[in-house]
Write a protein that holds these residues in place. Structure first.
Motif, short mmCIF file in Angstrom:
data_model
loop_
_atom_site.label_atom_id
_atom_site.label_comp_id
_atom_site.label_asym_id
_atom_site.label_seq_id
_atom_site.Cartn_x
_atom_site.Cartn_y
_atom_site.Cartn_z
N THR A 12 0.83 -1.20 0.00
CA THR A 12 0.00 0.00 0.00
C THR A 12 0.86 1.25 0.00
O THR A 12 0.61 2.19 -0.76
N LEU A 13 1.88 1.26 0.83
CA LEU A 13 2.78 2.40 0.90
C LEU A 13 3.48 2.62 -0.44
O LEU A 13 3.58 3.76 -0.92
N ALA A 14 3.92 1.55 -1.07
CA ALA A 14 4.59 1.66 -2.37
C ALA A 14 3.64 2.23 -3.43
O ALA A 14 4.03 3.07 -4.24
N GLN A 15 2.38 1.77 -3.41
CA GLN A 15 1.41 2.27 -4.37
C GLN A 15 1.11 3.75 -4.15
O GLN A 15 1.04 4.54 -5.09
N GLU A 16 0.95 4.15 -2.89
CA GLU A 16 0.69 5.56 -2.59
C GLU A 16 1.87 6.42 -2.98
O GLU A 16 1.71 7.50 -3.55
N LEU A 17 3.07 5.96 -2.72
CA LEU A 17 4.28 6.70 -3.10
C LEU A 17 4.36 6.85 -4.61
O LEU A 17 4.67 7.93 -5.12
N ALA A 18 4.06 5.78 -5.34
CA ALA A 18 4.09 5.85 -6.80
C ALA A 18 3.07 6.85 -7.33
O ALA A 18 3.36 7.62 -8.25
N THR A 19 1.88 6.87 -6.73
CA THR A 19 0.85 7.82 -7.16
C THR A 19 1.27 9.25 -6.88
O THR A 19 1.09 10.14 -7.71
N ILE A 129 -17.59 5.59 -10.20
CA ILE A 129 -16.61 6.67 -10.19
C ILE A 129 -15.28 6.18 -9.63
O ILE A 129 -14.22 6.41 -10.22
N VAL A 130 -15.32 5.46 -8.52
CA VAL A 130 -14.09 4.94 -7.91
C VAL A 130 -13.39 3.96 -8.86
O VAL A 130 -12.15 3.97 -8.96
N SER A 131 -14.15 3.16 -9.58
CA SER A 131 -13.53 2.20 -10.51
C SER A 131 -12.77 2.90 -11.64
O SER A 131 -11.85 2.32 -12.20
N ARG A 158 -7.27 -0.18 -3.25
CA ARG A 158 -5.91 0.38 -3.20
C ARG A 158 -5.78 1.70 -3.95
O ARG A 158 -4.76 1.99 -4.56
N LYS A 159 -6.84 2.49 -3.88
CA LYS A 159 -6.80 3.85 -4.42
C LYS A 159 -6.26 4.76 -3.33
O LYS A 159 -6.42 4.48 -2.14
N VAL A 160 -5.61 5.84 -3.72
CA VAL A 160 -5.19 6.83 -2.75
C VAL A 160 -6.43 7.63 -2.37
O VAL A 160 -7.12 8.17 -3.25
#
Length: 167
Positions: A12-19, A129-131, A158-160
């Motif tokens: 999750t942290l990696a995905q948020e950082l990438a975003t 919308i979220v999708s 796993r959306k920010v």
């Protein structure tokens, strides 16, 4: 058991950082309560204006309050980067919203939800919308059940998620 939790946390942290580090445009959903003071609406409008000016695609719904402010800001910046997804058909929207929605280029109606309550239709609309987004910005009250559930669903996907409370 502890190891799997740590892996999920790191993922999750990696995905948020990438975003956050993404330099290109993002698909950002902006949702919120209909019951918003005008001063808050002005701030939301400025935020959506700035997000779209930066080249981000903005996705919202067609309700009054937060969503109307998001639409105004995006329309001023670049109407082609705005998508509005309605929970029901355009005819089921409040009269004050329809005038604004008539100007939206990318308008998605859901007339198959006209027989549902607004709450049920809104929940389905928010799922759609979220999708479609990478990031969700939400303005809610602590008792905004539909919006808070939408935020939970977005986090599970796993959306920010950035959640602002009015109260």
């Amino acid at each position: 058991m502890t190891q799997s939790v740590d892996i999920v946390g790191v993922d999750t942290l990696a995905q948020e950082l990438a975003t956050i580090q993404q330099t290109g445009s993002k698909r950002i959903a902006l949702l919120g309560s209909r019951h918003v003071p005008i001063t808050h609406q002005n701030l939301i409008e400025m935020m959506s204006y700035a997000l779209v000016l930066e080249g981000n695609r903005l996705i919202t719904s067609g309700a009054t309050g937060t969503n109307a402010a998001a639409i105004r800001g995006a329309m001023r910046a670049d109407p082609s980067l705005l998508t509005v997804i309605l929970p029901q058909s355009l005819e089921r929207q409040p009269r004050e919203s329809r005038k604004q929605l008539d100007l939206v280029m990318h308008l998605v109606e859901n007339p198959e939800n006209d027989n549902l309550s607004l709450s049920e239709a809104s929940a389905l609309c928010n799922q759609e919308i979220v999708s479609r987004c990478q990031q969700l910005i939400c303005f809610a009250f602590h008792d905004s059940r539909t919006l808070l559930k939408t935020c939970e669903d977005a986090e599970e996907q796993r959306k920010v998620v950035t959640l602002f409370y009015f109260d």
